[in-house]
Design an enzyme around this catalytic site. Structure first.
Site, PDB file in Angstrom:
ATOM      1  N   TYR A  95      33.500  36.727  54.123  1.00 17.97           N
ATOM      2  CA  TYR A  95      34.854  37.200  54.422  1.00 17.97           C
ATOM      3  C   TYR A  95      35.415  37.933  53.215  1.00 17.97           C
ATOM      4  O   TYR A  95      35.009  37.706  52.072  1.00 17.97           O
ATOM      5  CB  TYR A  95      35.779  36.065  54.859  1.00 17.97           C
ATOM      6  CG  TYR A  95      36.267  35.141  53.769  1.00 17.97           C
ATOM      7  CD1 TYR A  95      37.390  35.452  53.000  1.00 17.97           C
ATOM      8  CD2 TYR A  95      35.630  33.917  53.515  1.00 17.97           C
ATOM      9  CE1 TYR A  95      37.858  34.590  52.017  1.00 17.97           C
ATOM     10  CE2 TYR A  95      36.087  33.056  52.532  1.00 17.97           C
ATOM     11  CZ  TYR A  95      37.206  33.392  51.782  1.00 17.97           C
ATOM     12  OH  TYR A  95      37.667  32.540  50.814  1.00 17.97           O
ATOM     13  N   CYS A  96      36.364  38.833  53.489  1.00 20.55           N
ATOM     14  CA  CYS A  96      37.167  39.459  52.442  1.00 20.55           C
ATOM     15  C   CYS A  96      38.627  39.283  52.844  1.00 20.55           C
ATOM     16  O   CYS A  96      38.954  38.382  53.619  1.00 20.55           O
ATOM     17  CB  CYS A  96      36.787  40.918  52.211  1.00 20.55           C
ATOM     18  SG  CYS A  96      36.998  42.003  53.637  1.00 20.55           S
ATOM     19  N   PHE A  97      39.517  40.085  52.342  1.00 17.85           N
ATOM     20  CA  PHE A  97      40.936  39.832  52.582  1.00 17.85           C
ATOM     21  C   PHE A  97      41.305  39.972  54.057  1.00 17.85           C
ATOM     22  O   PHE A  97      41.891  39.077  54.652  1.00 17.85           O
ATOM     23  CB  PHE A  97      41.793  40.770  51.731  1.00 17.85           C
ATOM     24  CG  PHE A  97      43.272  40.517  51.892  1.00 17.85           C
ATOM     25  CD1 PHE A  97      43.822  39.313  51.508  1.00 17.85           C
ATOM     26  CD2 PHE A  97      44.107  41.486  52.442  1.00 17.85           C
ATOM     27  CE1 PHE A  97      45.188  39.063  51.664  1.00 17.85           C
ATOM     28  CE2 PHE A  97      45.462  41.252  52.590  1.00 17.85           C
ATOM     29  CZ  PHE A  97      46.005  40.042  52.202  1.00 17.85           C
ATOM     30  N   TRP A 124      40.250  36.544  55.349  1.00 17.10           N
ATOM     31  CA  TRP A 124      41.080  35.502  54.747  1.00 17.10           C
ATOM     32  C   TRP A 124      42.458  35.441  55.397  1.00 17.10           C
ATOM     33  O   TRP A 124      42.989  34.361  55.663  1.00 17.10           O
ATOM     34  CB  TRP A 124      41.205  35.810  53.249  1.00 17.10           C
ATOM     35  CG  TRP A 124      42.077  34.881  52.463  1.00 17.10           C
ATOM     36  CD1 TRP A 124      41.693  33.761  51.812  1.00 17.10           C
ATOM     37  CD2 TRP A 124      43.486  35.010  52.220  1.00 17.10           C
ATOM     38  NE1 TRP A 124      42.764  33.171  51.182  1.00 17.10           N
ATOM     39  CE2 TRP A 124      43.884  33.918  51.423  1.00 17.10           C
ATOM     40  CE3 TRP A 124      44.463  35.937  52.612  1.00 17.10           C
ATOM     41  CZ2 TRP A 124      45.200  33.733  50.990  1.00 17.10           C
ATOM     42  CZ3 TRP A 124      45.771  35.751  52.200  1.00 17.10           C
ATOM     43  CH2 TRP A 124      46.129  34.669  51.396  1.00 17.10           C
TER      44      TRP A 124
END
Length: 373
Positions: A95-97, A124
């Site tokens: 995952y990233c932002f 996120w």
């Protein structure tokens, strides 16, 4: 190649799935998802430079700069780090932002290296929204609050219950001037995430400790706090010698063991002394200079005796700390809220039994209870 996505489902956290957070370290430090390991696509400086490029020249230019900055050996090292984690946890998820470009790039690089793993749709941000929604929903669950004078082992009672929510544990703080943990406190986001994760397995009635809204550096989320305020209560009442033994365990024995494990005997002892003397000093305004000076002298003598093997010497300053500071403060709080409803007032064992009986009755009531997301 189609890169797989998974929905931002809190079951990922309930199952204890390992998550690969590809955000920069500075973002991870501000708050991560439970179970996440930070293996960034870009370090802090690279992210900063790409961010400037994005603002000045747009997305395409930012992507091009990122490709130039993270290439060759740097790219190979980051793919190798992801693969090493996947070797130990083959079902890990990226995952990233927002679940967009950075996690997609990491996915593609891994796929090119022969490891195809999904990323979380919405990243996120979507998972955090779901965790915060779980906390808000918990405010509608039946709540029981456990109160009592300092040293009544309220946290220990909470931990005895399968439906206990240890807010101080989530905050890594015992909720008083002497409650700081030797390790850094979690960020507000990490506190909320720890709280939300614990609530995933608690769909029914909840038992929590009586807290001010602020615990150390963390604030209890507003809607949950508002649910605590009118909740029924039990109040533990124990004699001074019992409470003194408990506070000695919390403030001296347990604290020393944590310091010793983390820092070794010499440095751990120095840091513990500094923490306790600083905590006492922070009470100057409430204690007054004369009383504070007396307690500081007693504390210094107790440390000297402790070094000679007499750990019980700390009771000389802990006892007046209870009777002259904490006890009047708690009784003042009771007087400020005469309308609070106490289901039961009694010793530790009877309050534990009362909490269990309340929990069983709340479950039997059949009120709709939110299920884990």
């Amino acid at each position: 190649m189609s890169l797989p996505l998974v929905e931002p489902d809190l079951s990922l956290l309930r199952e204890g799935r390992v998550l690969i957070d590809v955000r920069a370290p500075v973002e991870f430090a501000q708050g991560a998802l439970p179970g996440a390991v930070n293996l960034p696509l870009m370090d802090d400086e690279e992210r900063h430079l790409v961010g400037i490029e994005y603002k000045e020249r747009g997305q395409d230019a930012a992507i091009a700069l990122g490709e130039r900055l993270v290439n060759g050996g740097r790219k190979a090292a980051r793919v190798a780090a992801w693969q090493q984690l996947l070797a130990a946890h083959p079902d890990a998820i990226l995952y990233c932002f927002r679940g967009g470009l950075r996690s997609q790039v990491a996915q593609q690089w891994l796929a090119d290296a022969g490891s195809l793993r999904p990323r979380i749709r919405g990243g996120w941000k979507a998972m955090r929204q779901a965790l915060c929604a779980r906390i808000d929903a918990a405010a509608e669950q039946p709540l029981l609050v456990v109160g009592g004078l300092t040293g009544c082992a309220k946290t220990s009672l909470i931990l005895q219950l399968s439906n206990g929510l240890d807010l101080e544990g989530c905050a890594r703080h015992k909720g008083s001037a002497f409650g700081r943990h030797p390790l850094p406190a979690p960020s507000q986001i990490d506190f909320e995430h720890a709280m939300g994760q614990r609530l995933l397995s608690l769909p029914g009635p909840l038992v929590v400790e009586d807290e001010s809204r602020r615990i150390g550096a963390a604030n209890i989320p507003l809607r949950f706090w508002e649910g605590m305020v009118p909740a029924p209560r039990v109040r533990i009442e124990m004699p001074l010698d019992w409470r003194l033994a408990q506070i000695h365990k919390d403030y001296i024995d347990d604290l020393w063991e944590i310091h010793r494990r983390q820092f070794g005997d010499w440095l751990g002892w120095a840091l513990m002394r500094k923490q306790l003397s600083s905590a006492l000093g922070r009470l100057r305004k409430r204690l007054g200079s004369e009383r504070l000076s007396r307690l500081q002298r007693l504390q210094a003598l107790a440390f000297r005796e402790h070094e000679r093997g007499n750990r019980q010497a700390h009771e000389a300053w802990l006892a007046p700390l209870l009777t002259e500071y904490y006890d009047p403060l708690y009784r003042h709080q009771l007087e400020k809220h005469p309308d609070r409803h106490f289901l039961h007032v009694g010793d530790w064992e009877s309050c534990l039994q009362a909490a269990r009986e309340w929990s069983a009755e709340a479950r039997r009531d059949g009120r709709p209870q939110p299920q884990p997301a």
